[in-house]
Scaffold this active site. Structure first.
Site, PDB file in Angstrom:
ATOM      1  CB  ALA A 193      50.591  36.953  45.504  1.00  0.00           C
ATOM      2  CB  SER A 198      46.747  42.904  36.638  1.00  0.00           C
ATOM      3  OG  SER A 198      47.527  42.026  35.842  1.00  0.00           O
ATOM      4  CD  GLU A 243      46.942  41.300  32.216  1.00  0.00           C
ATOM      5  OE1 GLU A 243      47.671  40.329  32.440  1.00  0.00           O
ATOM      6  OE2 GLU A 243      46.775  42.220  33.029  1.00  0.00           O
ATOM      7  CG  ASP A 254      48.713  35.827  34.123  1.00  0.00           C
ATOM      8  OD1 ASP A 254      49.251  34.729  33.901  1.00  0.00           O
ATOM      9  OD2 ASP A 254      49.147  36.636  34.972  1.00  0.00           O
TER      10      ASP A 254
END
Length: 494
Positions: A193, A198, A243, A254
């Protein structure tokens, strides 16, 4: 090597991290602290838990792709990783992630340790956490073949990517003499979303393995801020490596937000150079309503749409992007004012109005969606708060800065309406804590078990709890401030 790494403990800089750290790092202060009155969960390394938040883009979507600034902030929806030491007779490592129906076990002795410890490979910290070695990635591939063989192709691909990133970190930091472990993940963050699920998981795994190596000291209440920031940066850089395994060329925003919490101002003016990431250490916690439209979207498609619009109307679109950038910078200056009060309606109104302006500019770029506009109709027009899309748009999620004086009855009516129309709602907070640790995984909840040191989190119950509320109750962070006895966070405020 960047300045923030200069203080990295000598044992991690000096030792060749691949295969040589096990048993070599001195005992840390956290080991002494956990011998207090909270009971041990195992005569070996205790079962412990790590948690990290998701994130939202608060200001600057799409403009950030074109070199402008954006603000991203942590949310109180989190991932939780329970690390269980298995019997010394076992030689396995297990990754279990029931939320995506992933469970796989590897024999530790069969993993490609020789490739990861090859002297020809770069072994120094900075190289390890900024680039991926294709030979090491290739060495992992045979160990992905049996992952989720009975699952559909797309599901299996997701599972194998998760397993690849997990093994890359485990092999980079661990050694063949590692004891057997089970890593069990649960997440209250909606997956796919655009909320950084992650990265949250990557941060949990990074922190957990560094704790297992005794390569982290803390978190503890009297930890100096500079030491805390160094610890956080260490976790962050290894999370970025994970990542990279999943996303190839991630921005890094993030994992940075998930690690340190609070918020950051992110900007990448030149894609040939690293981005600028400025922490907002004193970003206040703000009341937030997060709504998932459950409308599938494609980030690549929405980004390409804006790119094409810019090619067609370059001056006009650049003016819009400049306006988005101005909104972002104004918001940053406002929140950093000394007299900003996150509980004052006037202060919240000013931030909310900037969110409304930002959303209107994104609408003019064509990246909203009828499902997103419907949320604004239900929320804003009822005086509940100020709403904008977050992320790429075209679906996905919206965020609403809630007015502090909204009656609970009105929120209940909104919840019922959103549920009836197929939305999923989360009442959360913006700008909360980053990565946290529960060591050992024992809670004190005011029950009889507290007299015996607390209640240990049960692995089987943690695996099988059916929903987000159950997960949060089990880990002791549901309701109120979201923090109970035992959980500790690296405090990095300025």
């Amino acid at each position: 090597m960047p300045n923030e790494l200069n203080g990295f403990h000598n044992e991690v800089d000096r030792l060749h991290i691949n295969g040589n750290t096990n048993g070599s790092v001195r005992e840390t202060k956290s080991n002494q602290r956990r011998k207090m009155n909270r009971k041990q969960s195992s005569p070996m390394m205790p079962t412990f838990m790590v948690s990290a938040p998701g994130k939202v883009i608060v200001f600057g979507e799409h403009a950030v792709v074109h070199g402008k600034a954006a603000i991203a902030a942590a949310i109180s929806l989190r991932s939780y990783l329970l690390v269980t030491t298995l019997s010394k007779s076992k030689r396995t490592v297990t990754l279990s992630f029931p939320d995506i129906d992933l469970a796989h076990t590897w024999n530790i002795d069969d993993l490609p340790w020789s490739t990861f410890s090859d002297p020809k490979k770069k072994k120094y910290y900075y190289d390890l956490v900024t680039t991926l070695d294709p030979d090491l990635l290739e060495a992992i591939q045979p160990h992905l073949i049996n992952v989720s063989v009975d699952k559909p192709h797309e599901t299996r691909k997701v599972h194998q990517n998760s397993a690849l990133s997990f093994l890359y970190l485990f092999l980079s930091l661990g050694s063949k003499s590692f004891p057997a472990f089970q890593y069990t993940l649960r997440s209250t963050i909606p997956i796919g979303a655009g909320l950084g699920s992650s990265a949250s998981i990557a941060v949990c795994l990074s922190a957990a393995m560094l704790l297992q190596l005794r390569a982290l000291s803390g978190p503890h209440p009297d930890q100096p801020p500079e030491e805390a920031r160094l610890q956080v940066e260490r976790i962050n850089r290894w999370a970025f490596a994970l990542e990279m395994c999943i996303h190839g060329n991630p921005s890094g925003v993030d994992n940075t937000v998930s690690t340190q919490g609070k918020a950051v101002v992110f900007q990448r003016a030149d894609y040939t150079k690293p981005p600028s990431v400025r922490p907002l250490w004193d970003f206040p916690e703000l009341p937030l309503l997060l709504v998932d439209t459950r409308q599938s979207k494609s980030t690549a498609h929405e980004v390409a749409k804006v790119g094409k619009l810019k090619e067609t109307h370059p001056l006009l679109v650049e003016t819009i992007l400049d306006a988005v950038d101005k909104v972002t910078k104004t918001a940053s200056e406002l929140i950093e004012e000394d007299n900003f009060d996150s509980e004052d309606l006037e202060c919240l109104r000013r931030v909310g109005e900037l969110m409304t302006i930002n959303h209107g500019l994104l609408v003019s770029l064509g990246v909203s969606h009828p499902r997103l506009e419907r949320i604004r109709e239900l929320v804003d027009h009822e005086g509940i708060g100020w709403t904008k899309l977050t992320g790429a748009g075209g679906g996905g999620c919206s965020i609403t800065l809630l007015r502090p004086d909204v009656p609970r009855e009105k929120l209940s009516q909104l919840s019922a309406r959103l549920e009836a129309e197929g939305y999923r709602k989360f009442e959360t907070t913006l700008g909360g804590d980053g990565v946290g640790v529960l060591w050992p995984a024992v809670l004190k909840n005011g029950m009889d078990e507290d007299e015996e040191g607390g209640m240990e989190i049960d692995l089987e119950k943690f695996l099988n709890v059916p929903d987000n509320d159950g997960v949060e109750r089990m880990v002791g962070v549901q309701g109120g401030s979201g923090e109970r006895e035992g959980w500790k966070f690296w405090r990095v405020e300025s």
